[in-house]
Design a protein around this motif. Sequence first.
Motif, short mmCIF file in Angstrom:
data_model
loop_
_atom_site.label_atom_id
_atom_site.label_comp_id
_atom_site.label_asym_id
_atom_site.label_seq_id
_atom_site.Cartn_x
_atom_site.Cartn_y
_atom_site.Cartn_z
N LEU A 59 33.98 40.46 58.54
CA LEU A 59 34.94 39.76 57.66
C LEU A 59 34.61 40.06 56.20
CD1 LEU A 59 36.97 37.49 56.81
CD2 LEU A 59 35.19 35.84 57.32
N LYS A 60 35.59 40.65 55.53
CA LYS A 60 35.38 40.98 54.12
C LYS A 60 36.54 40.43 53.32
CE LYS A 60 32.80 45.34 54.55
NZ LYS A 60 32.78 45.63 55.99
N VAL A 61 36.23 39.91 52.14
CA VAL A 61 37.29 39.42 51.25
C VAL A 61 37.19 40.15 49.92
CG1 VAL A 61 38.30 37.39 50.10
CG2 VAL A 61 37.22 37.12 52.33
N PHE A 62 38.34 40.61 49.45
CA PHE A 62 38.41 41.35 48.18
C PHE A 62 39.36 40.63 47.24
CE2 PHE A 62 37.75 44.21 51.69
CZ PHE A 62 36.77 45.10 51.24
N LYS A 63 39.14 40.82 45.95
CA LYS A 63 40.11 40.29 44.98
C LYS A 63 40.27 41.26 43.83
CE LYS A 63 37.13 37.84 41.78
NZ LYS A 63 36.79 36.58 41.14
N ARG A 64 41.36 41.06 43.11
CA ARG A 64 41.58 41.79 41.88
C ARG A 64 41.81 40.72 40.83
NH1 ARG A 64 46.14 45.12 40.83
NH2 ARG A 64 47.17 44.00 42.49
N GLU A 65 41.00 40.70 39.78
CA GLU A 65 41.18 39.63 38.80
C GLU A 65 42.41 39.90 37.96
OE1 GLU A 65 37.87 38.23 36.57
OE2 GLU A 65 36.85 37.53 38.39
N LEU A 66 43.27 38.90 37.88
CA LEU A 66 44.52 39.05 37.14
C LEU A 66 44.90 37.68 36.57
CD1 LEU A 66 46.96 41.02 36.64
CD2 LEU A 66 47.97 40.06 38.72
N GLU A 67 45.21 37.67 35.27
CA GLU A 67 45.61 36.42 34.63
C GLU A 67 46.85 36.68 33.81
OE1 GLU A 67 42.81 33.81 32.29
OE2 GLU A 67 41.38 34.56 33.78
N GLU A 68 47.81 35.76 33.84
CA GLU A 68 48.98 35.89 32.99
C GLU A 68 49.16 34.60 32.23
OE1 GLU A 68 51.83 38.96 35.16
OE2 GLU A 68 52.84 37.05 34.75
N ASN A 69 49.15 34.68 30.92
CA ASN A 69 49.25 33.50 30.05
C ASN A 69 48.29 32.40 30.48
OD1 ASN A 69 51.44 34.83 28.78
ND2 ASN A 69 52.79 34.06 30.41
N GLY A 70 47.08 32.79 30.81
CA GLY A 70 46.06 31.80 31.17
C GLY A 70 46.16 31.31 32.61
N VAL A 71 47.19 31.78 33.35
CA VAL A 71 47.32 31.35 34.76
C VAL A 71 46.65 32.41 35.65
CG1 VAL A 71 48.94 30.78 36.62
CG2 VAL A 71 49.51 30.19 34.25
N PRO A 72 45.63 32.00 36.43
CA PRO A 72 44.97 32.99 37.31
C PRO A 72 45.87 33.37 38.48
CG PRO A 72 43.94 30.81 37.51
CD PRO A 72 45.03 30.67 36.51
N ASP A 74 44.90 36.14 40.66
CA ASP A 74 44.11 37.10 41.45
C ASP A 74 44.69 37.43 42.82
OD1 ASP A 74 42.53 36.48 39.29
OD2 ASP A 74 40.80 35.82 40.47
N PRO A 75 45.17 38.65 43.03
CA PRO A 75 45.58 39.02 44.39
C PRO A 75 44.35 39.05 45.31
CG PRO A 75 46.47 40.55 42.77
CD PRO A 75 45.46 39.72 42.07
N MET A 76 44.50 38.55 46.51
CA MET A 76 43.40 38.50 47.47
C MET A 76 43.73 39.37 48.67
SD MET A 76 41.52 36.16 45.97
CE MET A 76 40.27 35.85 47.20
N LYS A 77 42.69 39.95 49.22
CA LYS A 77 42.89 40.72 50.44
C LYS A 77 41.68 40.50 51.33
CE LYS A 77 44.51 44.92 50.44
NZ LYS A 77 44.88 46.32 50.66
N ALA A 78 41.92 40.33 52.62
CA ALA A 78 40.80 40.15 53.54
C ALA A 78 41.01 41.04 54.75
CB ALA A 78 40.68 38.70 53.97
#
Length: 254
Positions: A59-72, A74-78
């Motif tokens: 089991l692996k979980v990945f993310k991409r950090e992404l913020e728009e106007n201070g709203v997080p 983050d796309p997640m993928k597992a």
Amino acid sequence: EKKKKLDVPSKPELATSLSPDHPFYNEVNEVVSNHLRRLLTEDQELKDDWQCIVDQGDLKVFKRELEENGVPLDPMKAVCTVKGMTGHEVCHYFWAFDTRMEWEATLESSRVVEWLSDDTFISNNIIKRVWPASQRDACFWSHMRHMNKSNDEGPDSWIVVNYSCEHDDCPPTKYVRITMNVALICETIIEPPSNGNITRDDITCKITYTADVNPGGWAPASVLRAVYKREYPKFLRRFTTFVEEKTRNKDIMF
Ligand code: 18C
């Protein structure tokens, strides 16, 4: 040694039972195709900007950090590999409304808003409150379908998509409305037994789960990221254990 050709029980081919005149028909097909296209570029994505935040082997979980106007955002993928169940079974239980609350630990409640067809329905889901943020809810359609194979040798695959929508019977008045695009894609791998009789020991399911969630307004990024890191693997363990228990002594649903 050459692999023996399997005699996998045939099942009816399912496309979608949603009528082409239905207002959601185009959106559902488009969102499903986008997920499949995204899946094809998966390895490239994992190499580049995806960051692995949980690695438990199977089991692996990945993310991409992404913020728009201070709203997080983050796309997640597992990705998760489980033995003893088919992709059809895993997708069925992820989609099925009647058993959702048996494995969903992050929801306070869930109700069906409308059935659009026998493979697609809209539900309203109230999410447990996370301190110090306001309580959230979501309104989304859930759609399940079997993926057509381009060749007979490839794995059998199923997909479920949960995608935010609006509905007159589900106005965003009481809670902060989150929006999301979630997909669960499953491939069934069968290791051919020498006697040709497939049992659960011969079956492995490869799950790819992706979640793009917009928390719908201010949420402290550090708290949210900590919650995601804890909750996504927990969800996958809990959910796949649930499917294992549900299917253990039942006929295999190919
Ligand atoms: O995909 C999953 N479930 C589906 C069927 O229900 C469906 C639902 C998806 C909703 C997912 C996201 C919710 C995010 C909410 C953001 C809230 C912001 C709060 C601000 C915090 C600072 O597709 C499985 C989903 C698995 C989700 C794991 C992460 C969810 C975190 C949600 C927070 C609620 C956790 C409460 C847990 C409390 C435990 C004591």
